[in-house]
Design a protein around this motif. Structure first.
Motif, PDB file in Angstrom:
ATOM      1  N   PHE A 104       1.111   4.016  -2.981  1.00 14.23           N
ATOM      2  CA  PHE A 104       0.817   5.423  -2.698  1.00 14.23           C
ATOM      3  C   PHE A 104       1.972   6.324  -3.132  1.00 14.23           C
ATOM      4  O   PHE A 104       1.775   7.349  -3.796  1.00 14.23           O
ATOM      5  CB  PHE A 104       0.546   5.610  -1.204  1.00 14.23           C
ATOM      6  CG  PHE A 104       0.403   7.045  -0.788  1.00 14.23           C
ATOM      7  CD1 PHE A 104      -0.768   7.750  -1.038  1.00 14.23           C
ATOM      8  CD2 PHE A 104       1.457   7.713  -0.163  1.00 14.23           C
ATOM      9  CE1 PHE A 104      -0.890   9.079  -0.667  1.00 14.23           C
ATOM     10  CE2 PHE A 104       1.337   9.031   0.208  1.00 14.23           C
ATOM     11  CZ  PHE A 104       0.159   9.722  -0.037  1.00 14.23           C
ATOM     12  N   SER A 105       3.192   5.942  -2.763  1.00 20.37           N
ATOM     13  CA  SER A 105       4.364   6.748  -3.115  1.00 20.37           C
ATOM     14  C   SER A 105       4.540   6.842  -4.626  1.00 20.37           C
ATOM     15  O   SER A 105       4.877   7.904  -5.163  1.00 20.37           O
ATOM     16  CB  SER A 105       5.626   6.168  -2.478  1.00 20.37           C
ATOM     17  OG  SER A 105       5.542   6.201  -1.067  1.00 20.37           O
ATOM     18  N   GLN A 150       1.715   9.096  -5.965  1.00 23.47           N
ATOM     19  CA  GLN A 150       1.950  10.480  -5.566  1.00 23.47           C
ATOM     20  C   GLN A 150       3.085  11.104  -6.372  1.00 23.47           C
ATOM     21  O   GLN A 150       2.993  12.253  -6.831  1.00 23.47           O
ATOM     22  CB  GLN A 150       2.264  10.553  -4.078  1.00 23.47           C
ATOM     23  CG  GLN A 150       2.371  11.968  -3.529  1.00 23.47           C
ATOM     24  CD  GLN A 150       2.708  11.987  -2.062  1.00 23.47           C
ATOM     25  OE1 GLN A 150       3.663  11.329  -1.633  1.00 23.47           O
ATOM     26  NE2 GLN A 150       1.924  12.710  -1.272  1.00 23.47           N
ATOM     27  N   ARG A 172       0.831  -1.207   0.000  1.00 20.24           N
ATOM     28  CA  ARG A 172       0.000   0.000   0.000  1.00 20.24           C
ATOM     29  C   ARG A 172       0.867   1.260   0.000  1.00 20.24           C
ATOM     30  O   ARG A 172       0.594   2.229  -0.724  1.00 20.24           O
ATOM     31  CB  ARG A 172      -0.914  -0.013   1.217  1.00 20.24           C
ATOM     32  CG  ARG A 172      -1.811   1.202   1.366  1.00 20.24           C
ATOM     33  CD  ARG A 172      -2.820   0.975   2.477  1.00 20.24           C
ATOM     34  NE  ARG A 172      -3.550   2.188   2.798  1.00 20.24           N
ATOM     35  CZ  ARG A 172      -3.180   3.097   3.681  1.00 20.24           C
ATOM     36  NH1 ARG A 172      -2.050   2.920   4.373  1.00 20.24           N
ATOM     37  NH2 ARG A 172      -3.893   4.187   3.899  1.00 20.24           N
ATOM     38  N   SER A 173       1.930   1.250   0.802  1.00 23.66           N
ATOM     39  CA  SER A 173       2.823   2.400   0.877  1.00 23.66           C
ATOM     40  C   SER A 173       3.551   2.637  -0.438  1.00 23.66           C
ATOM     41  O   SER A 173       3.673   3.774  -0.909  1.00 23.66           O
ATOM     42  CB  SER A 173       3.841   2.196   2.006  1.00 23.66           C
ATOM     43  OG  SER A 173       4.762   3.254   2.059  1.00 23.66           O
TER      44      SER A 173
END
Length: 358
Positions: free
Chosen positions: A172-173, A176, A168-169
């Motif tokens: 997201f990164s 983004q 998930r991280s």
């Protein structure tokens, strides 16, 4: 004494020689109009502004060039923005999801190891439990196997959760960073000033090397084939102006010539500073060659009458009173008016002589 008599006689002679100006009403045509001054503009004429701060690095067009919607006009440079774009590109590459797949593979190995450990400890626990149920072995052995089983189970579940959080991280990164790169690229487009209309570049207001900002006009662009007359009409006259009314105008560039136009648009708001409304008109009879920002004077024709009873306008007092030759002052009803004449609707006969007010 003789000199005094001669002086008095001179005054009397002078007074008798100064005759009052008189006039009789006449019948003729009169046109009532509203005066307005204005500036000639091209259709879609506008001043082009950048949306960013920077320095002009390139002029991509020349004055007189034809342009289309989207044609690049000027290139702007900004070192801070360039560094930000490079930084966004580096961050996007670093945080790209596919570039970090190794971290997920490592997390999967941890899950697999924890799973195998959990499977072994589970097997040992249930074997020891069966023996304990048969009163075989010691309680300490059973509790140690149970503790190992619970610990392995927790580690296995924690490894799965860490994998999910890591995925998930990373997603997201990656998203983004890509969005930041997209924003940076879009901002880079702002450093190219483009035309918003089809037309011609009438003026370039800046040169290479000059610092510009969103408050700085860069160029004047407009449609050279279609011109608009922008008139300034006083607030006292605006209620009488309507779309479709005829306009007679004179251009400073064409001396002793008049041209015709028609009112096409009336502004809905007054300029508080000048106390005027903007009224637009288009030529019905245009001169052969025109340039933007030419000034002109115009009369918007409100109404016309062919056979009206007319007197000189300067013979009116307070716009409604005339003085007869007998000295009588009379109130009259006034109709149409222009700069020189006024129509008399009632109150004065065609045979009655009037006197010009002193």
């Amino acid at each position: 004494m003789k000199h005094i008599v001669l002086f008095a006689l001179g005054i009397f002679v002078f007074s008798c020689g100064k005759k009052e100006e008189t006039s009789l009403p006449i019948v003729g045509p009169i046109t009532e109009s509203v005066y307005a001054s204005g500036v000639l503009k091209t259709a879609d004429q506008y001043q082009a502004y950048v949306t960013v701060n920077g320095i002009i690095s390139q002029l991509l067009v020349k004055e007189g060039d034809s342009v289309q919607v989207g044609t690049p006009l000027v290139a702007i440079t900004n070192e801070t923005q360039r560094f930000a774009a490079e930084n966004a590109n580096i961050a996007a590459n670093f945080n790209d999801f596919s570039a970090n797949s190794g971290k997920l593979d490592e997390a999967k190995l941890v899950i697999e190891s924890a799973k195998n450990k959990f499977r072994v400890d589970s097997s040992l626990y249930y074997r020891q439990k069966n023996l304990w149920d048969q009163q075989i072995g010691t309680k300490v052995d059973f509790e140690l196997k149970e503790l190992a089983f619970q610990t392995s189970k927790s580690n296995y579940l924690a490894a799965i959760q860490r994998y999910k959080e890591l995925k998930r991280s990373l997603e997201f990164s990656s998203a983004q960073s890509k969005k930041s790169l997209q924003i940076s690229r879009n901002q880079a487009q702002d450093f190219i000033l483009r035309s918003k209309t089809n037309g011609i570049v009438y003026s370039l207001l800046k040169t290479i090397g000059e610092i510009v900002s969103p408050q700085t006009p860069i160029a004047v662009i407009g449609n050279y084939q279609d011109f608009v007359l922008e008139l300034q009409v006083d607030e006292n006259d605006i209620l009488r102006v309507q779309n479709g009314q005829k306009v007679i105008l004179t251009l400073d560039s064409y001396k002793n010539q008049s041209f015709e136009a028609k009112v096409t648009k009336i502004s809905e708001i007054m300029n508080e500073r000048s106390k005027t409304f903007v009224v637009e008109a288009k030529f019905t009879k245009a001169p052969p060659k025109l340039f933007p920002n030419i000034t002109f004077e115009a009369n918007i024709l409100l109404s016309k009458k062919e056979n009206a009873v007319l007197i000189p306008r300067n013979y009116l007092k307070q716009d409604s009173i005339v003085t007869l030759a007998s000295g009588e002052e009379r109130v009259v009803k006034v109709g149409l008016k222009d700069f020189q004449k006024a129509e008399i609707l009632s109150g004065l006969k065609a045979t009655e002589e009037i006197v010009k007010p002193k």
